[in-house]
Design an enzyme around this catalytic site. Structure first.
Site, short mmCIF file in Angstrom:
data_model
loop_
_atom_site.label_atom_id
_atom_site.label_comp_id
_atom_site.label_asym_id
_atom_site.label_seq_id
_atom_site.Cartn_x
_atom_site.Cartn_y
_atom_site.Cartn_z
N GLU A 172 63.87 -66.53 59.05
CA GLU A 172 63.57 -66.60 57.27
C GLU A 172 63.96 -65.00 56.83
O GLU A 172 65.30 -65.57 56.15
CB GLU A 172 62.54 -67.19 56.81
CG GLU A 172 62.01 -68.05 56.88
CD GLU A 172 63.05 -69.51 57.23
OE1 GLU A 172 63.39 -69.47 56.20
OE2 GLU A 172 62.51 -70.62 57.70
N TRP A 183 75.24 -73.45 63.11
CA TRP A 183 75.58 -74.71 63.49
C TRP A 183 76.06 -75.18 61.62
O TRP A 183 76.77 -75.93 61.86
CB TRP A 183 74.58 -76.06 63.83
CG TRP A 183 74.14 -76.21 63.00
CD1 TRP A 183 73.70 -76.90 62.03
CD2 TRP A 183 72.54 -75.91 62.57
NE1 TRP A 183 72.89 -77.06 61.42
CE2 TRP A 183 71.66 -76.59 62.10
CE3 TRP A 183 71.55 -75.20 63.21
CZ2 TRP A 183 70.82 -76.19 61.54
CZ3 TRP A 183 70.28 -74.31 62.95
CH2 TRP A 183 69.71 -75.43 61.75
N THR A 198 79.94 -66.20 66.47
CA THR A 198 78.82 -67.06 66.65
C THR A 198 79.59 -68.33 67.46
O THR A 198 80.19 -68.97 66.37
CB THR A 198 78.03 -67.46 65.84
OG1 THR A 198 78.48 -67.19 64.45
CG2 THR A 198 76.74 -66.04 65.84
#
Ligand code: ZN
Length: 260
Positions: A172, A183, A198
């Site tokens: 967080e 994603w 990534t």
């Protein structure tokens, strides 16, 4: 938008992250409890700060599990968290959701303490299986900070496996410092986290997957599900990449400059 422009400019100038200044973020923990159990101990709060300090300095021992092709990407964010204040508020609310009611006294919570210059963490019971949520840079000041479920906070006391390594806060606070999910928050391969190192991945990973998990033609290495910005168990996530650190550092120098 401004933040994105600055981030990509820094990416082009290839700043040396190893030489970046060590940043100490003054941190406030707001405990909002309905039951005695939720009024967690000072020791449990300390355990969360310790976990954040390991993860944001890449000193967490479990980073050794990172698959070989990605070990070179593990990056020390050079951010440390210093606990400066704990508030304790008794509430009649049995549980809160992500509607920010925990951040206002009039709705059973407590307002943040000097949010322009302090990271505020709220600790409370969250309903609906929610482990935590964060406000991205640029949002309203009076709700700025991160909310964590008391069962996913710290590494002792009320922290419950598989969320008992303090990684809900690591994740967080990543959002709070402008990181997105790896994603890209779309149910297919079209979304992006705006981070070059990534791999593109289809959706969240859960539990403790066995490497590799190939999606979106990202083989042979597949999804970087051990990244803190996935949804895997605490014990299955253990790294930020260099470009993620660059995004966080850029947020700290721009939208969140008040913290430093
Ligand atoms: Zn998230």
């Amino acid at each position: 938008m401004r933040l994105e422009a600055v981030t990509s400019r820094q990416r082009e100038t290839r700043i040396d992250l190893r030489k970046s200044k060590l940043v100490v973020v003054k941190t406030v923990v707001n405990v909002v409890y309905n039951t005695a159990e939720q009024n967690v101990s000072a020791n449990q709060i300390k355990s969360q700060i310790a976990a954040l300090n390991k993860d944001y300095r890449a000193r967490n021992a479990d980073r050794s599990q990172t698959p070989t092709p990605w070990t070179g990407l593990i990056t020390d964010a050079r951010v440390q968290f210093k606990l400066v204040k704990v508030t304790r508020t008794r509430t009649t609310h049995a549980g809160f959701s992500f509607d920010d009611t925990v951040k206002k006294a009039s709705t059973g919570g407590i307002a943040p303490f000097q949010p322009r210059t302090h990271l505020n963490l709220w600790l409370c019971a969250l309903t609906g299986g929610l482990l935590g949520y964060a406000q991205f840079p640029g949002g309203p000041v009076n709700t700025d900070g991160v909310v964590i479920n008391y069962q996913a906070f710290g590494t002792t006391g009320t922290a419950k496996a598989p969320y008992n390594k303090g990684r809900t806060a690591t994740h967080e606070v990543g959002h709070y410092l402008n990181l997105r999910h790896i994603w890209g928050d779309t149910p297919d391969c079209s979304g992006s986290d705006l981070v070059a190192d990534t791999p593109n991945s289809a959706g969240p990973n859960y539990g403790a997957p066995r490497w590799p998990v190939v999606t979106c033609n990202n083989g042979p290495n597949g999804d970087m599900f051990m990244n803190y910005m996935d949804y895997t168990d605490d014990a299955a996530m253990y790294m930020f990449t260099a470009q993620q650190v660059l995004r966080m550092r850029t947020a700290l120098e721009t939208a969140r400059a008040g913290l430093i």
